[in-house]
Design a protein around this motif. Structure first.
Motif, PDB file in Angstrom:
ATOM      1  N   TYR A   1      13.459 -43.128 -13.698  1.00 59.75           N
ATOM      2  CA  TYR A   1      13.643 -43.288 -12.257  1.00 59.75           C
ATOM      3  C   TYR A   1      14.854 -42.484 -11.849  1.00 59.75           C
ATOM      4  O   TYR A   1      15.751 -42.206 -12.650  1.00 59.75           O
ATOM      5  N   PHE A   2      14.859 -42.135 -10.587  1.00 58.66           N
ATOM      6  CA  PHE A   2      15.922 -41.284 -10.090  1.00 58.66           C
ATOM      7  C   PHE A   2      17.113 -42.138  -9.684  1.00 58.66           C
ATOM      8  O   PHE A   2      16.955 -43.185  -9.063  1.00 58.66           O
ATOM      9  N   MET A   3      18.316 -41.675 -10.049  1.00 57.34           N
ATOM     10  CA  MET A   3      19.504 -42.435  -9.679  1.00 57.34           C
ATOM     11  C   MET A   3      20.592 -41.466  -9.266  1.00 57.34           C
ATOM     12  O   MET A   3      20.728 -40.388  -9.841  1.00 57.34           O
ATOM     13  N   ARG A   4      21.365 -41.881  -8.321  1.00 57.92           N
ATOM     14  CA  ARG A   4      22.503 -41.070  -7.910  1.00 57.92           C
ATOM     15  C   ARG A   4      23.744 -41.939  -7.979  1.00 57.92           C
ATOM     16  O   ARG A   4      23.743 -43.055  -7.485  1.00 57.92           O
ATOM     17  N   VAL A   5      24.793 -41.447  -8.609  1.00 60.26           N
ATOM     18  CA  VAL A   5      26.042 -42.203  -8.733  1.00 60.26           C
ATOM     19  C   VAL A   5      27.152 -41.383  -8.089  1.00 60.26           C
ATOM     20  O   VAL A   5      27.246 -40.174  -8.313  1.00 60.26           O
ATOM     21  N   TYR A   6      27.971 -42.050  -7.283  1.00 64.73           N
ATOM     22  CA  TYR A   6      29.106 -41.368  -6.662  1.00 64.73           C
ATOM     23  C   TYR A   6      30.386 -41.838  -7.326  1.00 64.73           C
ATOM     24  O   TYR A   6      30.585 -43.030  -7.552  1.00 64.73           O
ATOM     25  N   THR A   7      31.260 -40.908  -7.629  1.00 64.01           N
ATOM     26  CA  THR A   7      32.554 -41.281  -8.217  1.00 64.01           C
ATOM     27  C   THR A   7      33.548 -41.587  -7.105  1.00 64.01           C
ATOM     28  O   THR A   7      33.245 -41.467  -5.936  1.00 64.01           O
ATOM     29  N   GLU A   8      34.754 -41.950  -7.540  1.00 65.74           N
ATOM     30  CA  GLU A   8      35.784 -42.243  -6.541  1.00 65.74           C
ATOM     31  C   GLU A   8      36.205 -40.957  -5.854  1.00 65.74           C
ATOM     32  O   GLU A   8      36.218 -39.893  -6.461  1.00 65.74           O
ATOM     33  N   PRO A   9      36.629 -41.039  -4.598  1.00 64.82           N
ATOM     34  CA  PRO A   9      37.271 -39.865  -4.009  1.00 64.82           C
ATOM     35  C   PRO A   9      38.693 -39.775  -4.546  1.00 64.82           C
ATOM     36  O   PRO A   9      39.233 -40.760  -5.045  1.00 64.82           O
ATOM     37  N   LEU A  10      39.253 -38.604  -4.490  1.00 61.39           N
ATOM     38  CA  LEU A  10      40.606 -38.426  -5.002  1.00 61.39           C
ATOM     39  C   LEU A  10      41.579 -38.275  -3.857  1.00 61.39           C
ATOM     40  O   LEU A  10      41.232 -37.784  -2.788  1.00 61.39           O
ATOM     41  N   LEU A  11      42.819 -38.668  -4.100  1.00 60.78           N
ATOM     42  CA  LEU A  11      43.882 -38.490  -3.104  1.00 60.78           C
ATOM     43  C   LEU A  11      44.941 -37.645  -3.782  1.00 60.78           C
ATOM     44  O   LEU A  11      45.530 -38.047  -4.777  1.00 60.78           O
ATOM     45  N   VAL A  12      45.163 -36.443  -3.272  1.00 65.39           N
ATOM     46  CA  VAL A  12      46.031 -35.480  -3.938  1.00 65.39           C
ATOM     47  C   VAL A  12      47.158 -35.098  -2.984  1.00 65.39           C
ATOM     48  O   VAL A  12      46.908 -34.816  -1.818  1.00 65.39           O
ATOM     49  N   ASN A  13      48.376 -35.059  -3.511  1.00 67.77           N
ATOM     50  CA  ASN A  13      49.517 -34.651  -2.691  1.00 67.77           C
ATOM     51  C   ASN A  13      49.724 -33.152  -2.800  1.00 67.77           C
ATOM     52  O   ASN A  13      49.605 -32.588  -3.874  1.00 67.77           O
ATOM     53  N   LEU A  14      50.076 -32.520  -1.699  1.00 62.65           N
ATOM     54  CA  LEU A  14      50.384 -31.100  -1.734  1.00 62.65           C
ATOM     55  C   LEU A  14      51.865 -30.914  -1.414  1.00 62.65           C
ATOM     56  O   LEU A  14      52.452 -31.728  -0.708  1.00 62.65           O
TER      57      LEU A  14
ATOM     58  N   VAL B   1      42.761 -37.899 -11.134  1.00 62.09           N
ATOM     59  CA  VAL B   1      43.602 -36.707 -11.213  1.00 62.09           C
ATOM     60  C   VAL B   1      44.685 -36.958 -12.240  1.00 62.09           C
ATOM     61  O   VAL B   1      45.343 -37.989 -12.201  1.00 62.09           O
ATOM     62  N   ALA B   2      44.866 -36.013 -13.163  1.00 61.74           N
ATOM     63  CA  ALA B   2      45.910 -36.135 -14.171  1.00 61.74           C
ATOM     64  C   ALA B   2      46.976 -35.096 -13.883  1.00 61.74           C
ATOM     65  O   ALA B   2      46.757 -34.135 -13.147  1.00 61.74           O
ATOM     66  N   GLY B   3      48.141 -35.268 -14.494  1.00 58.96           N
ATOM     67  CA  GLY B   3      49.219 -34.312 -14.313  1.00 58.96           C
ATOM     68  C   GLY B   3      50.313 -34.919 -13.472  1.00 58.96           C
ATOM     69  O   GLY B   3      50.166 -35.984 -12.891  1.00 58.96           O
ATOM     70  N   TYR B   4      51.420 -34.218 -13.400  1.00 58.87           N
ATOM     71  CA  TYR B   4      52.534 -34.698 -12.589  1.00 58.87           C
ATOM     72  C   TYR B   4      53.119 -33.519 -11.838  1.00 58.87           C
ATOM     73  O   TYR B   4      52.934 -32.366 -12.203  1.00 58.87           O
ATOM     74  N   GLY B   5      53.825 -33.813 -10.779  1.00 64.22           N
ATOM     75  CA  GLY B   5      54.433 -32.757  -9.978  1.00 64.22           C
ATOM     76  C   GLY B   5      53.463 -32.242  -8.940  1.00 64.22           C
ATOM     77  O   GLY B   5      52.288 -32.603  -8.886  1.00 64.22           O
ATOM     78  N   LEU B   6      53.961 -31.392  -8.082  1.00 61.62           N
ATOM     79  CA  LEU B   6      53.172 -30.887  -6.967  1.00 61.62           C
ATOM     80  C   LEU B   6      52.700 -29.459  -7.203  1.00 61.62           C
ATOM     81  O   LEU B   6      52.305 -28.777  -6.267  1.00 61.62           O
ATOM     82  N   GLN B   7      52.755 -28.981  -8.447  1.00 63.78           N
ATOM     83  CA  GLN B   7      52.345 -27.605  -8.628  1.00 63.78           C
ATOM     84  C   GLN B   7      50.918 -27.505  -9.164  1.00 63.78           C
ATOM     85  O   GLN B   7      50.093 -26.780  -8.632  1.00 63.78           O
ATOM     86  N   THR B   8      50.654 -28.252 -10.229  1.00 57.06           N
ATOM     87  CA  THR B   8      49.327 -28.179 -10.848  1.00 57.06           C
ATOM     88  C   THR B   8      48.791 -29.580 -11.056  1.00 57.06           C
ATOM     89  O   THR B   8      49.467 -30.563 -10.814  1.00 57.06           O
ATOM     90  N   GLY B   9      47.580 -29.646 -11.522  1.00 59.03           N
ATOM     91  CA  GLY B   9      46.977 -30.942 -11.813  1.00 59.03           C
ATOM     92  C   GLY B   9      45.694 -30.700 -12.575  1.00 59.03           C
ATOM     93  O   GLY B   9      45.289 -29.554 -12.803  1.00 59.03           O
ATOM     94  N   GLU B  10      45.033 -31.793 -12.924  1.00 65.48           N
ATOM     95  CA  GLU B  10      43.783 -31.677 -13.653  1.00 65.48           C
ATOM     96  C   GLU B  10      42.840 -32.725 -13.124  1.00 65.48           C
ATOM     97  O   GLU B  10      43.243 -33.874 -12.969  1.00 65.48           O
ATOM     98  N   ILE B  11      41.600 -32.338 -12.853  1.00 65.42           N
ATOM     99  CA  ILE B  11      40.601 -33.322 -12.417  1.00 65.42           C
ATOM    100  C   ILE B  11      39.805 -33.732 -13.650  1.00 65.42           C
ATOM    101  O   ILE B  11      39.274 -32.881 -14.376  1.00 65.42           O
ATOM    102  N   HIS B  12      39.732 -35.015 -13.899  1.00 67.81           N
ATOM    103  CA  HIS B  12      38.942 -35.539 -15.017  1.00 67.81           C
ATOM    104  C   HIS B  12      37.781 -36.327 -14.442  1.00 67.81           C
ATOM    105  O   HIS B  12      37.994 -37.234 -13.635  1.00 67.81           O
TER     106      HIS B  12
END
Lengths: 550, 427
Positions: free
Chosen positions: A477-490, A331-342
């Motif tokens: 071949y088939f592969m599945r990759v999971y990314t990290e979960p995010l922790l976001v403050n509200l 998660v990018a951005g600062y503050g508790l209003q908006t953010g960006e998921i990369h």
């Protein structure tokens, strides 16, 4: 033919010095509960699960509980990937009329069976992916109305989840490989994942009838420093504090595989006791060599009647081959209003490009703006060829975004999207609101080009770990990759203030009401000064007498 | 009149153009005081993007504009800045035109002689339209709202056109614009009563329950209004072939599910509300906007223009998602009541409080959301204070208006029974 049970353990040393152990237990259930005939006799298949499956007309069930995050760049690819927390996805039979009702009951029943809080799965975190989770077993039902997918990133895995999971095995934890699964060592690890996969498969290569396959897998990675005390020497006893004494009597095959591909002449590490059996398998696009210990053969246990494999390292290792597909998210951005998921997707193949399906489930309280979605590879815009977006409804369902993105060779693709953080009602926050809210992992599913020809013959006897994902063509071949979960403050309101807020706001409304009421109901009058007390008393007496007032 | 107006327009356009090109153009549309979930430009763009993706904009909970707005912006989305500037120009000019026509002549003959100083001279009144236009175009609230490309500007334009048509006496156009304003956000429904009263007054029909001419005109106006409203709603249905927009737009305005902070009273109240009482208080707060209509109409039936001002002010203060653009609309009326200045009691306090709160809003927001050193109570307190100041402003002008009317009928210098100077109180 009856039920069948196979068990195996794969031990794979990792380049970072850690060691990866993967247990797989397969129970084949020969029954036709679909025809309506009530199954009452269970041999190897666990009864608790069988009853659940027949009651809810489940065709495929995949559930995993994971503690920790799989570090692809350090450890390579896992045999069976899983996201942190709990993940559950189910394909129902097409005879089910009320899929949502069945899903709700199923999650509650599974919550009871596994002692996990799966009852937190409700419509706010359940989605119906259209392309990412196609059935892994037989059958051609692909109507996504019968698919439900949910993930609980906050779920913690502990002994209470392991015990009922072990109980589903035919031998329990009393014989065979399951004796190694002791919780004090298993949970003292970097990564621990237990999963259960249920699906219909062909009975033999003619595929005239289907049997139901239940695979229970447990993946664990022991850390060099915490479990290994820094010394690069691993043994079964060091990992599990137990050794193997016998195979499960109900198992038709019980094997231990040790990955010795990097150690053809024994120059890297020494494996004892030695075994003459060697097996080759193509797994994850790579041909690997394994030393096999067959536990059904009494000779394996030797004089001591117990098997404790020991791997002792001699030399340092070369660099690891980079995994072809890797994903990261932050998660990018600062503050508790908006953010960006990369979300970053790495394609490390030197010359081949391949498409990947990205699935994102974002809770409703992070309001995504799809018009801010940008996909860039190597600095240029990379337009996805397929986008399926279902916007969220407040307090009803989450966002669902599925995209098909072509990853250019040897590149990083970045997917960004802006979101706004919502202010929730004070009762909707968890007891520790400043910890933040979890967003489940993204799922990247791909058919990765393989350097080695994959084996498409699915009925030949091959180890369990190489035959989980169905392989339709030789070159990928088939592969599945999971990314990290995010922790976001509200942003949070002040939880101690409900009464105060109600009073103050109502006061302001009352000020408005009062001023307007005064002006509407009263008229202007000239004010006569009020007479003194004596005069007022005198007026009262005069009024009583009937005489004009002063 | 033309020269000062042109100068004013040039200045207003310049200010807005400069702000559009500066770095503030990215900051202002994010401010919660200027935009709300109902009229944010970001959400309009999101709705259009969803439409392009083949998903209904009302399938999610981000877009809450009416369907006609979708189709309007579908064609002009590239020229959005120009559209919004044009809108504010329009409102300015409209205000200008309508305030020319004030009922100056009606007042002159009826009043006691010493009230002459209360009556406005033509010279004063000559400059009122320009002052009104200036108050609207150069108001920082309006400028912020325009630079943020909030659709509040469009709503204001529609209401201003409605007032113009009403003042000019064209009941059909007035009904159509009122229906459009109600279609956009429900609250302008309360402007039906003052419009009716003004048109009746203009046609010299007395407001008498027994007279048939009153009922005839009322039913005529009602049918025109309801008819246009129905046409618009049905047109919206046919544009997207579903009734989803009703719950997404009107259901959203009335049931307040989104608790994004703004300058109004609703958000924190319903963030901290006990679930059991939520429906009750939603009903109370929404009724609060509508139920001042009838008492005010009875009290101000001779003065429909002031009634329009009062209604717009009450809507701006008590609506579910207010923004500074709504406040700018009723503040633009204030120069028209210049002559009430001598009777205002709290104007200094009110203006200072409004100024202070406007400055404190961004400060406390930053402290809560970005710095993390304050919490939501700080922002909430300023919201309360701001609304109290607005309520005082409106009630002060109401008091001054009623007092002037009293003086016009009873004379300016009143004396008590014993000959000394009298004080007037409300009893």
């Amino acid at each position: 033919m009856g039920d069948q049970f196979q068990e195996e353990l794969v031990i794979r040393p990792l380049h970072s010095g850690d060691i990866y152990a993967s247990f797989q237990f397969r129970t084949m259930w020969d029954t036709d509960f679909l025809r309506g005939s009530k199954v009452s006799h269970y041999r190897l298949f666990p009864k608790s699960l069988g009853q659940v499956i027949s009651k809810f007309s489940v065709r495929e069930l995949h559930i995993s509980f994971t503690q920790g995050y799989w570090r692809t760049m350090q450890w390579g690819q896992p045999f069976l990937p899983s996201p942190p927390g709990a993940e559950l996805w189910v394909w129902f039979q097409d005879t089910v009329t009320d899929v949502d009702g069945a899903w709700k009951e199923l999650t509650n029943v599974l919550s009871g069976i596994f002692c996990a809080s799966l009852n937190f799965i409700d419509s706010t975190n359940t989605v119906q992916p259209s392309a990412s989770f196609k059935p892994l077993g037989l059958g051609n039902v692909t109507d996504q109305r019968f698919l439900r997918y949910a993930v609980l990133p906050r779920e913690i895995v502990c002994t209470e989840n392991l015990t009922p999971w072990k109980k589903l095995l035919p031998c329990g934890s009393k014989a065979g490989l399951a004796v190694l699964m002791k919780s004090e060592k298993l949970f003292h690890s970097s990564f621990h994942s237990q999963a259960l996969h249920f699906r219909p498969v062909c009975q033999d290569w003619k595929c005239k009838s289907t049997v139901w396959e239940l695979r229970q897998t447990l993946n664990v990675v022991f850390d060099l420093h915490t479990s290994g005390q820094g010394k690069r020497e691993w043994s079964l006893f060091k990992m599990f504090s137990r050794t193997l004494t016998e195979a499960c009597p109900l198992a038709s095959s019980s094997k231990v595989y040790v990955d010795v591909t990097d150690n053809p002449q024994g120059e890297l590490f020494e494996l004892s006791p030695t075994t003459p059996l060697l097996s080759q398998a193509v797994v994850l696009g790579d041909r690997r060599t394994y030393s096999v210990y067959d536990l059904t053969n009494q000779a394996t246990f030797g004089q001591t009647r117990s098997l404790n494999m020991l791997l002792r390292w001699r030399a340092a290792e070369r660099d690891m081959l980079r995994p072809l597909l890797h994903g990261e998210r932050y998660v990018a951005g600062y503050g508790l209003q908006t953010g960006e998921i990369h979300t970053l997707m790495y394609n490390n193949h030197p010359y081949r490009a391949f498409p990947v399906l990205l699935l994102d489930t974002v809770p409703w309280y992070l309001r995504l703006y799809i018009h801010t979605l940008t996909v860039t590879s190597k600095g240029r815009d990379n337009k996805p060829s397929y986008i399926h977006y279902q916007p969220s409804k407040d307090r009803l369902r989450p966002h669902l975004l599925e995209m098909l993105v072509q990853l250019p060779p040897n590149s990083v693709t970045e997917v960004t999207m802006q979101f706004e953080r919502a202010l929730l009602k004070w009762t909707e926050y968890t007891p520790d609101p400043n910890h933040g809210f979890y967003v489940g992992s993204s799922v990247i599913s791909a058919l990765v080009p393989s350097v080695v020809a994959m084996d498409t013959n699915s009925t030949r006897e091959c180890p369990l770990f190489s035959s989980f994902f169905p392989c339709k063509e030789e070159s990928s071949y088939f592969m599945r990759v999971y990314t990290e979960p995010l922790l976001v403050n509200l942003p949070t309101p002040d939880f101690s203030m409900p009464y105060n807020v109600i009073c103050l706001t109502c006061t302001v409304v009352a000020v408005g009401y009062g001023s307007l009421y005064n002006l509407l109901t009263r008229t202007f009058q000239v004010e006569e000064p009020s007479p003194g007390l004596a005069k007022r008393l005198a007026n009262i007496i005069r009024r009583l007498r009937g005489v004009p007032l002063l | 009149m033309a020269a000062p107006l042109t100068l004013l327009l040039i200045v207003a356009v310049t200010i807005r153009a400069v702000l559009f090109r500066s770095s503030l153009a990215e900051l202002i549309p994010e401010r919660v005081e200027v935009v709300s979930p109902l009229n944010a430009w970001k959400r309009v763009v999101e709705g259009l993007a969803l439409l392009d993706l083949g998903v209904s904009p009302y399938a999610g909970d981000v877009f809450h504009e009416t369907p006609l707005i979708i189709y309007f912006f579908h064609f002009v989305s590239d020229y959005a800045e120009i559209v919004f500037m044009v809108m504010t120009r329009l409102v300015g000019c409209v205000f200008l035109l309508q305030f020319r026509k004030q009922k100056y002549a009606l007042e002159a003959e009826r009043y006691p002689l010493d009230c002459l100083e209360l009556i406005r001279t033509p010279k004063e009144m000559y400059y009122i339209p320009l002052k009104v236009a200036m108050f609207y175009l150069l108001n920082p609230f309006t400028i912020l709202s325009c630079v943020a490309k909030s659709t509040c500007g469009l709503n204001n334009a529609v209401i201003a056109l409605f007032i113009l048509c009403t003042v000019k006496g064209s009941s059909l156009m007035s009904a159509i614009f009122l229906a459009l304003a109600t279609y956009q956000s429900i609250y302008p429904l309360t402007l039906f009563a003052p419009a009716l009263l003004y048109l009746l007054q203009r046609l010299y029909i007395p407001v008498n329950w027994q007279r048939s001419s009153f009922w005839l005109f009322t039913t005529q106006y009602t049918f025109m209004y309801l008819g246009s409203l129905c046409v618009m709603v049905c047109l919206s249905f046919f544009l997207l072939s579903s009734w989803d927009f009703l719950s997404s737009v009107y259901g959203f305005i009335l049931s307040v599910p989104d608790l994004t902070p703004n300058i109004g009273l609703f958000w924190y109240f319903f963030a901290e509300m006990f679930e059991h009482f939520r429906l009750f208080f939603i009903c109370v707060f929404q009724i609060n906007v509508f139920f001042y209509t009838i008492p005010l109409s009875i009290k101000l039936k001779e003065h429909p223009i002031f009634l329009i001002f009062m209604q717009i002010a009450i809507i701006s203060i008590f609506k579910s998602y207010p923004t500074v653009g709504d406040i700018a609309l009723y503040m633009a009326f204030l120069p028209a009541w210049n002559h009430l200045y001598r009777f205002l009691r709290n104007i200094f306090l009110v203006s200072v409080v409004l100024l202070a709160c406007s400055t404190l809003f961004p400060v406390l927001w930053h402290l809560w959301i970005y710095a993390g050193s304050a919490n939501s109570n700080f922002y909430y307190a300023i919201t309360l204070l701001f609304n109290v100041a607005q309520i005082l402003l409106v009630s002060d002008y109401f008091y001054a208006y009623l007092r002037r009317e009293h003086h016009l009928t009873h004379g300016l210098y009143l004396k008590r029974k014993d000959g000394s100077e009298a004080t007037l109180v409300l009893k």
